[in-house]
Design a protein around this motif. Structure first.
Motif, PDB file in Angstrom:
ATOM      1  N   CYS A 186       0.846  -1.198   0.000  1.00  0.00           N
ATOM      2  CA  CYS A 186       0.000   0.000   0.000  1.00  0.00           C
ATOM      3  C   CYS A 186       0.882   1.249   0.000  1.00  0.00           C
ATOM      4  O   CYS A 186       1.003   1.929   1.020  1.00  0.00           O
ATOM      5  N   PRO A 187       1.500   1.572  -1.125  1.00  0.00           N
ATOM      6  CA  PRO A 187       2.468   2.675  -1.136  1.00  0.00           C
ATOM      7  C   PRO A 187       1.854   4.072  -1.208  1.00  0.00           C
ATOM      8  O   PRO A 187       2.568   5.059  -1.258  1.00  0.00           O
ATOM      9  N   LYS A 188       0.511   4.155  -1.193  1.00  0.00           N
ATOM     10  CA  LYS A 188      -0.127   5.455  -1.353  1.00  0.00           C
ATOM     11  C   LYS A 188      -1.162   5.667  -0.255  1.00  0.00           C
ATOM     12  O   LYS A 188      -1.941   4.766   0.059  1.00  0.00           O
ATOM     13  N   VAL A 189      -1.155   6.868   0.307  1.00  0.00           N
ATOM     14  CA  VAL A 189      -2.142   7.269   1.307  1.00  0.00           C
ATOM     15  C   VAL A 189      -2.811   8.537   0.799  1.00  0.00           C
ATOM     16  O   VAL A 189      -2.130   9.446   0.323  1.00  0.00           O
ATOM     17  N   VAL A 190      -4.133   8.582   0.875  1.00  0.00           N
ATOM     18  CA  VAL A 190      -4.896   9.759   0.474  1.00  0.00           C
ATOM     19  C   VAL A 190      -5.732  10.206   1.671  1.00  0.00           C
ATOM     20  O   VAL A 190      -6.453   9.399   2.263  1.00  0.00           O
ATOM     21  N   ILE A 191      -5.618  11.478   2.021  1.00  0.00           N
ATOM     22  CA  ILE A 191      -6.431  12.046   3.097  1.00  0.00           C
ATOM     23  C   ILE A 191      -7.614  12.781   2.466  1.00  0.00           C
ATOM     24  O   ILE A 191      -7.423  13.709   1.680  1.00  0.00           O
ATOM     25  N   VAL A 192      -8.823  12.341   2.797  1.00  0.00           N
ATOM     26  CA  VAL A 192     -10.044  12.992   2.324  1.00  0.00           C
ATOM     27  C   VAL A 192     -10.625  13.741   3.528  1.00  0.00           C
ATOM     28  O   VAL A 192     -11.087  13.115   4.486  1.00  0.00           O
ATOM     29  N   PRO A 193     -10.589  15.077   3.486  1.00  0.00           N
ATOM     30  CA  PRO A 193     -10.990  15.876   4.649  1.00  0.00           C
ATOM     31  C   PRO A 193     -12.499  15.916   4.834  1.00  0.00           C
ATOM     32  O   PRO A 193     -13.265  15.483   3.971  1.00  0.00           O
ATOM     33  N   GLY A 194     -12.896  16.488   5.946  1.00  0.00           N
ATOM     34  CA  GLY A 194     -14.314  16.763   6.155  1.00  0.00           C
ATOM     35  C   GLY A 194     -14.739  17.966   5.334  1.00  0.00           C
ATOM     36  O   GLY A 194     -13.895  18.717   4.823  1.00  0.00           O
ATOM     37  N   ASN A 195     -16.043  18.165   5.201  1.00  0.00           N
ATOM     38  CA  ASN A 195     -16.522  19.304   4.430  1.00  0.00           C
ATOM     39  C   ASN A 195     -16.235  20.613   5.180  1.00  0.00           C
ATOM     40  O   ASN A 195     -16.041  20.616   6.395  1.00  0.00           O
ATOM     41  N   GLY A 196     -16.158  21.687   4.432  1.00  0.00           N
ATOM     42  CA  GLY A 196     -15.934  22.999   5.019  1.00  0.00           C
ATOM     43  C   GLY A 196     -14.546  23.223   5.566  1.00  0.00           C
ATOM     44  O   GLY A 196     -14.316  24.144   6.353  1.00  0.00           O
ATOM     45  N   ALA A 197     -13.597  22.408   5.156  1.00  0.00           N
ATOM     46  CA  ALA A 197     -12.262  22.453   5.755  1.00  0.00           C
ATOM     47  C   ALA A 197     -11.411  23.639   5.294  1.00  0.00           C
ATOM     48  O   ALA A 197     -10.378  23.895   5.880  1.00  0.00           O
ATOM     49  N   GLY A 198     -11.813  24.342   4.266  1.00  0.00           N
ATOM     50  CA  GLY A 198     -10.979  25.450   3.779  1.00  0.00           C
ATOM     51  C   GLY A 198      -9.697  24.919   3.164  1.00  0.00           C
ATOM     52  O   GLY A 198      -9.701  23.893   2.486  1.00  0.00           O
ATOM     53  N   ASP A 199      -8.578  25.600   3.428  1.00  0.00           N
ATOM     54  CA  ASP A 199      -7.280  25.136   2.926  1.00  0.00           C
ATOM     55  C   ASP A 199      -6.844  23.948   3.770  1.00  0.00           C
ATOM     56  O   ASP A 199      -6.372  24.114   4.896  1.00  0.00           O
ATOM     57  N   ILE A 246       3.408  11.098   7.388  1.00  0.00           N
ATOM     58  CA  ILE A 246       3.338   9.944   6.482  1.00  0.00           C
ATOM     59  C   ILE A 246       4.387  10.073   5.379  1.00  0.00           C
ATOM     60  O   ILE A 246       4.978   9.078   4.959  1.00  0.00           O
ATOM     61  N   ASP A 247       4.641  11.306   4.935  1.00  0.00           N
ATOM     62  CA  ASP A 247       5.666  11.520   3.903  1.00  0.00           C
ATOM     63  C   ASP A 247       7.050  11.081   4.368  1.00  0.00           C
ATOM     64  O   ASP A 247       7.938  10.845   3.545  1.00  0.00           O
TER      65      ASP A 247
END
Length: 183
Positions: free
Chosen positions: A3-16, A30-31
Motif C-alpha cells: 500500500c504505497p499510497k495514502v490519500v487524506i479525504v478531509p471533512g466538508n468545510g475544511a478550507g485550505d 506519512i511523507d
C-alpha cells in the motif's frame, strides 16, 4: 510495500486543508515513511461535499485504487465508505464516521445518506478497516459511530475526549497507518 499510497479525504468545510485540523501535520508524518506517497488536496465542492463530485474526484483526481489507504474524516469518512462500495482499496481509515444525515439539510444534500449502506461490499473491497471515534463528539452520536464499527467489523480506536477530531496533531492515526503499511 503493498500500500504505497495514502490519500487524506478531509471533512466538508475544511478550507485550505493543508492548514486545517490534523491534515497537513499527518501528511508530513506519512511523507517521512520510506516508499510511501501521501496526497492531500483541497476538494471540489468543499462545503456540501456532494458524493456526485467527490467520488469521481477520488477516482480521477486522486487515483484511489487497490494500493491506496484512504483516510477519511467526517464527510470524508462517508465518502471513503461510499467509494469502497464500488472500488477496491488497500484500506480505509475512518475518523468520525456516521451513517445518517443527522437531520441536517447540507448532509442530506451531499447524497451519501440517500440509500442503505452496502456494508458487505465495503468489507469485501477493503483489506483493512480502521476507525477512530470519540464518545464526546459534539456532532455525531456514538450510536452511529458504533454502528459503523460493528457493520464494518472495523478495528475501532474508541476515545472519550477527542470530540470531532479537530486537533492539530493526531499521532495515534499516524501509528495506525504505519502499522497498516508494514503488514
Amino acid at each position: 510495500m503493498k500500500c504505497p499510497k495514502v490519500v487524506i479525504v478531509p471533512g466538508n468545510g475544511a478550507g485550505d486543508v493543508e492548514h486545517c485540523n490534523w491534515y497537513g501535520w499527518t501528511k508530513k508524518q506519512i511523507d517521512l515513511i520510506a516508499g510511501v506517497t501521501c496526497l492531500l488536496r483541497n476538494m471540489p465542492d468543499p462545503v456540501t461535499a456532494r458524493e456526485s463530485i467527490w467520488l469521481p474526484f477520488m477516482e480521477q483526481g486522486l487515483h484511489c485504487d487497490d494500493s491506496t489507504v484512504v483516510i477519511g474524516h467526517s464527510s470524508g469518512a462517508a465518502a471513503a465508505m461510499r467509494y469502497a462500495e464500488t472500488h477496491k482499496l488497500c484500506a480505509i481509515v475512518l475518523v468520525g464516521a456516521y451513517t445518517s444525515d443527522l437531520g441536517d439539510s447540507n448532509e442530506r444534500e451531499s447524497g451519501y445518506f440517500s440509500r442503505p449502506w452496502e456494508w458487505e461490499k465495503i468489507r469485501s473491497n477493503c483489506q483493512h478497516i480502521v476507525q477512530f471515534g470519540s464518545t464526546d463528539d459534539p456532532f455525531l452520536p456514538w450510536s452511529e459511530q458504533q454502528l459503523v464499527a460493528d457493520s464494518l467489523q472495523a478495528h475501532l480506536h474508541k476515545f472519550t475526549d477527542r470530540g470531532h477530531f479537530q486537533n492539530s496533531q493526531f499521532p495515534e492515526l499516524v501509528s495506525a497507518v504505519q502499522e497498516l503499511l508494514l503488514e
